[in-house]
Design an enzyme around this catalytic site. Structure first.
Site, PDB file in Angstrom:
ATOM      1  CD1 TRP A 165      -3.051   1.498   0.803  1.00  0.00           C
ATOM      2  CD2 TRP A 165      -1.404   2.493   1.874  1.00  0.00           C
ATOM      3  NE1 TRP A 165      -3.480   2.833   1.098  1.00  0.00           N
ATOM      4  CE2 TRP A 165      -2.483   3.408   1.944  1.00  0.00           C
ATOM      5  CE3 TRP A 165      -0.265   2.747   2.639  1.00  0.00           C
ATOM      6  CZ2 TRP A 165      -2.329   4.539   2.477  1.00  0.00           C
ATOM      7  CZ3 TRP A 165      -0.239   4.093   3.557  1.00  0.00           C
ATOM      8  CH2 TRP A 165      -1.305   5.057   3.238  1.00  0.00           C
ATOM      9  CG  HIS A 166       3.420   2.319   3.330  1.00  0.00           C
ATOM     10  ND1 HIS A 166       2.905   1.422   4.079  1.00  0.00           N
ATOM     11  CD2 HIS A 166       3.603   3.626   3.963  1.00  0.00           C
ATOM     12  CE1 HIS A 166       2.323   1.982   5.058  1.00  0.00           C
ATOM     13  NE2 HIS A 166       2.733   3.239   5.156  1.00  0.00           N
ATOM     14  N   GLY A 167       3.723   1.691  -1.397  1.00  0.00           N
ATOM     15  CA  GLY A 167       4.560   2.110  -2.562  1.00  0.00           C
ATOM     16  C   GLY A 167       4.581   0.723  -3.325  1.00  0.00           C
TER      17      GLY A 167
END
Lengths: 317, 477
Positions: B321-323
């Site tokens: 989700w962060h990257g």
């Protein structure tokens, strides 16, 4: 009833906020005064500082232009030129400064001083982009070491394109916020690199030229800055000030690569002919590669050589 | 407009005045217009994506709400369809190129061309808000909102749009409905948070950023001492950047009559990684993953091994989700392993009849151990590639015993001294805040003390702040 209470409470809050802001003027003023003091203590080379800090003086020449002209004033170069010519000279050239920037600093100069002549050192790249004109004027770093002066703030506020920086100069925000507040403003170019000789590296040359001369050249932008230059020179002449336009030495390998330089020279000569100003083109004079501290800026030996061989005789006339 | 810009502060002042000057029934319109304007100023194309997510959420929830039977397949299908659409938009915008690159790397040739889409700021946040709304309508915890404008405001509300907190619909919408008169303590409280958030962002985070960037730009060429120092600094840069954003978001929102979720609670005072994630760091995201992934996977009401697997899955997804980068996957995996290891350890301690230590020395050890465990994960979070992260760890590890001496030598640099002093101030304030809210302490003081504190903070913002409009780190996620 609730609405009235709403308004009353809102007013009460607003009053307190105003009192808070009014009292806040005091610490802000103290920070401003402290920052101003630091400007006077640490500024050495800022051109606005030079204008403000010198007592009203009658000069023989003011040197204007961008980085090639700025190098002519590094370290003790201006006193040397003064000694060679027996003239009173001040170098107000600003790195990355196109005609708009030169005009601003010159007009600011005239609020305190007088001059017999102007030497405009031409950098063709400065006629091709906003970067070296409007954008450069919006760069608050230009004024970080400019002492508080209402006339400068007024000048900046009067032009819509520099209004924001005018507000900044007036409020002193960038000066208070300057992270290098305790450092001298002598650039690394001036303090160290100026004394060295550059060994050409193709990649660095390419980078530099790409940075300065974005392709293709926007002819409309070029025409606009040429027109502004003409307007500026006319204005200078109308004040009875003599104008000399000079092209500085550039290494041959760079001259060959500068895009559209012949066309630039042609347009410049036409413009100067209209104003009856001769062009002193020293592009190919004293341009040995060892006389530059980077791709295209004269080093100390280069400047001394340029002064002795070209500029000093010209100014001494 | 970035929160750390003067244009935003001016915009906020005008908006707050307009908000309280306008009648309650039209305030939502004002906030919606302000939110869309604010988002459009980043990039107009983003607004289309925002509208798409909003439309899917709105229509999807109404469609789900029309089916009365809670366990109906139609209801479930409608939920799945809507969620897949929302997450599909997120996937295409954010992960398509990552997937294409991975496929091409596996195949060893350019089998698929990259899309080169610009990742829309805040999409991960508002897509998750939308999913939580859809799931809550499906679960019957919330009625589908019929008012499109108010629903659009829930998704697009500008303080939380770009980097959270990931707000739930029910509390948000209910606050929109309750009439609010001008409330000075509410506005003052909001301003306090904005001020503190700005301090964390522009004074601490943005002063640390150049030091971190310099070392992490080419870890192979940075000295081990610089790499270690940069990693410590990054821990505080990220915290101050993100929690600073959250504080400004919560403060702004509070002034506009909406209380958002608390997102950070002094995370570096956690005594375990579990506490760090579940109670103190990015709380709204952790809660989202707990409610919409961990619990649906079975949570802890399954076998021990399955529960461990669930935790690992949650953290791996959280990493992604962060990257779209393998560094984030490793970062998530490491945190998952910490959680699993911590769970096993606490069971062991429980079996041996030992209770978690409450005494100060034990607590301090817990804080230090937790901080350093988290610090290792930040290396992967910050590094540009797995290779860079491994270089950082191996170079710091190889320097070993000489590091303390080298670190002390770095402390002679005035720039380092300043940021260390700022971090110390932050930690002291947070330690006191952990005992009793610093704002409650301050509010209990006479006006001259409060105002002196505000002037001091403002002076630090002025003198030490970096106002070069640096983006917030979490806006890229």
């Amino acid at each position: 009833m609730a609405a009235i209470r709403n308004i009353t409470e809102g007013r009460h809050f607003l009053t307190r906020a105003l009192v808070f802001a009014a009292i806040g003027v005091l610490p802000y003023g103290a920070l401003y005064a402290w920052s101003e003091r630091l400007v006077w203590r640490h500024a050495q080379t800022n051109k606005f500082f030079l204008v403000k800090s010198a007592p009203p003086t009658q000069y023989d020449y003011v040197i204007l232009g961008a980085s090639h002209a700025a190098a002519l004033g590094y370290q003790d170069m201006t006193p040397r030129l003064e000694a060679l010519t027996q003239k009173k000279i001040v170098n107000l050239a600003l790195v990355g400064g196109g005609v708009r920037v030169s005009r601003l600093i010159f007009e600011y100069f005239l609020t305190r001083h007088r001059t017999e002549g102007v030497v405009y050192v031409i950098d063709s790249f400065a006629f091709y982009a906003r970067t070296w004109n409007e954008d450069r004027l919006q760069d608050t770093r230009l004024f970080l070491r400019a002492p508080f002066d209402l006339s400068l703030a007024r000048e900046l506020l009067s032009d819509p394109s520099t209004r924001s920086v005018g507000v900044d100069v007036l409020t002193g925000f960038s000066k208070i916020n300057n992270k290098d507040r305790f450092a001298s403003d002598v650039s690394p170019e001036e303090s160290t690199r100026f004394n060295r000789s550059y060994r050409p590296v193709q990649q660095i040359d390419d980078q530099r030229l790409t940075y300065l001369y974005a392709q293709p050249i926007d002819q409309a932008v070029f025409a606009r800055y040429m027109a502004e230059f003409e307007d500026f020179l006319r204005d200078v002449q109308s004040r009875g000030i003599r104008v000399l336009v000079v092209k500085p030495p550039i290494p041959e390998r760079i001259v060959r690569w500068i895009p559209g330089e012949q066309e630039f020279d042609g347009r410049l000569k036409e413009l100067l002919a209209r104003l009856d100003i001769p062009l002193h083109d020293f592009t190919h004079a004293g341009n040995d590669e060892k006389l530059f501290y980077d791709t295209d800026h004269l080093n100390k030996d280069g400047v001394v050589n340029f002064f002795q061989a070209a500029l000093a005789p010209l100014l001494a006339q | 407009m970035l929160f750390n810009s003067f244009s935003f502060l001016g915009f906020l002042a005008v908006l707050v005045i307009a908000f309280y000057a306008s009648p309650h029934r039209s305030r939502w319109m004002l906030l919606l217009a302000a939110s869309f304007l604010n988002y459009a100023l980043f990039r107009v194309e983003y607004v289309l994506l925002l509208l798409a997510v909003t439309l899917v959420g709105y229509i999807g929830a109404l469609a789900i709400g029309r089916v009365d039977e809670a366990r109906s397949t139609t209801r479930r299908r409608r939920l799945m369809f809507s969620v897949v659409l929302v997450l599909g938009l997120l996937f295409v915008n954010k992960y398509a190129d990552f997937t294409i690159d991975s496929v091409n790397a596996i195949l060893g040739r350019t089998a698929l061309p990259r899309l080169d889409l610009a990742v829309a700021a805040g999409l991960s946040f508002y897509a998750f808000s939308c999913v939580s709304y859809l799931v809550n309508v499906f679960r019957g915890r919330l009625e589908a909102v019929g008012h499109f404008g108010k629903f659009a405001l829930y998704i697009a509300f500008f303080p939380k749009l770009l980097a959270g907190p990931i707000e739930r619909a029910r509390p948000f919408l209910s606050q929109l409905e309750s009439p609010l008169r001008f409330d000075a303590p509410r506005v003052t409280g909001g301003l306090q948070l904005v001020l503190w958030g700005l301090f964390k962002k522009v004074v601490i985070a943005d002063r640390l950023a150049p030091l971190v960037d310099a070392a992490y730009r080419s870890p192979a060429f940075a000295s081990p001492a610089d790499l270690l120092l940069a990693t410590y600094f990054f821990a505080f840069q990220l915290y101050c950047d993100f929690s600073g954003y959250s504080d400004i978001a919560i403060g702004t929102s509070r002034m506009l009559g909406v209380d958002l979720l608390e997102n950070f609670r002094r995370p570096y005072l956690s005594t375990s990684v579990r506490e760090f994630w579940s109670e103190r760091w990015h709380i709204s995201l952790s809660a989202w993953f707990r409610d919409y992934l961990y619990i649906p996977l079975g949570g802890s009401r399954v076998s021990v091994w399955r529960a461990h697997l669930n935790v690992l899955i949650v953290f791996l997804v959280s990493g992604l989700w962060h990257g779209a980068n393998w560094t984030f996957v490793v970062w998530g995996g490491l945190n998952g392993l910490y959680q699993v290891g911590g769970g096993a350890l606490s069971r062991l301690r429980g079996g041996m009849g030992r209770r978690p230590h409450k005494a100060r020395p034990g607590r301090l050890v817990g804080i230090l151990v937790t901080f350093h465990l988290v610090l290792v994960t930040w290396v992967f979070f910050r590094a540009s590639s797995l290779g860079d992260a491994i270089t950082v760890i191996s170079r710091v590890g190889a320097a070993g015993g000489s590091l303390p001496r080298l670190l002390v030598a770095r402390l002679y640099d005035p720039a380092v001294q300043l940021v260390v002093a700022l971090i110390c101030i932050l930690l002291i304030v947070e330690a006191f805040d952990d005992l009793q809210s610093m704002w409650a302490r301050l509010d209990a003081r006479p006006i001259y003390v409060r105002w002196a504190a505000y002037y001091a903070l403002l002076a630090m913002l002025l003198v030490l702040g970096n106002w070069n409009l640096t983006q917030f780190v979490y806006m890229q996620f």
